[in-house]
Design a protein around this motif. Sequence first.
Motif, short mmCIF file in Angstrom:
data_model
loop_
_atom_site.label_atom_id
_atom_site.label_comp_id
_atom_site.label_asym_id
_atom_site.label_seq_id
_atom_site.Cartn_x
_atom_site.Cartn_y
_atom_site.Cartn_z
N LEU A 158 0.87 -1.09 -0.09
CA LEU A 158 0.14 -0.21 0.03
C LEU A 158 0.87 1.41 -0.02
O LEU A 158 1.51 1.45 0.94
CB LEU A 158 -0.93 0.17 1.18
CG LEU A 158 -1.98 1.10 1.33
CD1 LEU A 158 -2.75 1.26 0.13
CD2 LEU A 158 -2.37 1.35 2.70
N ILE A 159 0.78 2.14 -0.96
CA ILE A 159 1.45 3.36 -1.13
C ILE A 159 0.32 4.42 -0.74
O ILE A 159 -0.71 4.37 -1.52
CB ILE A 159 2.34 3.61 -2.35
CG1 ILE A 159 3.05 4.81 -2.00
CG2 ILE A 159 1.40 3.54 -3.51
CD1 ILE A 159 4.11 5.22 -3.07
N VAL A 160 0.84 5.32 0.23
CA VAL A 160 -0.13 6.56 0.38
C VAL A 160 0.75 7.64 0.28
O VAL A 160 1.86 8.05 0.80
CB VAL A 160 -0.63 6.37 1.92
CG1 VAL A 160 -1.32 7.89 2.35
CG2 VAL A 160 -1.40 5.08 2.39
N ILE A 161 0.39 8.65 -0.59
CA ILE A 161 0.87 9.93 -0.97
C ILE A 161 0.30 11.14 -0.19
O ILE A 161 -1.16 11.07 -0.37
CB ILE A 161 0.94 10.17 -2.51
CG1 ILE A 161 1.75 9.14 -3.30
CG2 ILE A 161 1.71 11.58 -2.49
CD1 ILE A 161 1.70 9.28 -4.66
N LYS A 162 0.80 11.72 0.81
CA LYS A 162 0.23 12.74 1.52
C LYS A 162 1.02 14.25 0.98
O LYS A 162 2.10 14.10 1.10
CB LYS A 162 0.22 12.42 2.88
CG LYS A 162 -0.49 11.31 3.38
CD LYS A 162 -0.28 11.26 5.04
CE LYS A 162 -1.06 10.12 5.48
NZ LYS A 162 -0.82 9.85 6.82
N SER A 163 0.00 15.09 0.85
CA SER A 163 0.54 16.52 0.51
C SER A 163 0.13 17.48 1.37
O SER A 163 -1.24 17.66 1.62
CB SER A 163 0.25 16.55 -0.86
OG SER A 163 0.81 18.06 -1.38
N TYR A 164 0.76 18.38 1.78
CA TYR A 164 0.29 19.12 3.08
C TYR A 164 1.15 20.53 3.04
O TYR A 164 2.23 20.81 2.42
CB TYR A 164 0.23 18.52 4.43
CG TYR A 164 1.40 18.08 4.74
CD1 TYR A 164 2.13 18.74 5.68
CD2 TYR A 164 1.69 16.74 4.27
CE1 TYR A 164 3.57 18.06 6.25
CE2 TYR A 164 3.11 15.95 4.84
CZ TYR A 164 3.78 16.65 5.56
OH TYR A 164 5.08 16.07 6.14
N GLY A 165 0.85 21.51 3.97
CA GLY A 165 1.75 22.62 4.27
C GLY A 165 1.35 23.69 2.99
O GLY A 165 2.17 24.41 2.69
N PHE A 166 0.09 23.74 2.56
CA PHE A 166 -0.39 24.66 1.59
C PHE A 166 -0.42 25.96 2.10
O PHE A 166 -0.84 26.43 3.21
CB PHE A 166 -1.90 24.34 0.98
CG PHE A 166 -2.04 22.99 0.25
CD1 PHE A 166 -1.30 22.61 -0.80
CD2 PHE A 166 -2.65 21.97 1.15
CE1 PHE A 166 -1.33 21.37 -1.11
CE2 PHE A 166 -2.58 20.56 0.63
CZ PHE A 166 -2.08 20.34 -0.45
#
Length: 148
Positions: free
Chosen positions: A95-103
């Motif tokens: 399982l690969i999870v990509i999280k993008s944050y800090g907008f």
Amino acid sequence: MSQNAYVEAQMLIRKPIEEVFEAFIDPEITTNFWFTKSSGKLEEGKTIVWEWEMYSVRNEVSVHQIIPNQLIKTAWGNPSTKVDYEFKKMEKGTLIVIKSYGFSQDGEDLLKVINDNTGGFTTVLDGCKAYLEHGINLRLIEDKFPNK
């Protein structure tokens, strides 16, 4: 609001965790499903340049942390956001999870960025799955914006 906003995309890839992890570290593999050119492999503490030549776009990617077969922490984009890639061994693969944050955006601009990130990372994971499981480069990134 933007401080707490984040994007998360995930996919089960039916391959061993070492193979899936390496696909995101090694541009020889990654260029088959994401960017077209890279200045090198991802290494902790380095800044790498990724290019999408068909769109004349390039991004500097700062690699903050790498835990083999578990985690890649980066920051990239303009304005810069944090992007983490988490890998978890599952019974049927990885399982690969990509999280993008800090907008830094808010309001309508934040909604646009969240939408773009969600669609973009979902497309990356779809392409990765097709390539690693079936050896097919679907050209998803190239064909996502054919008029650009």
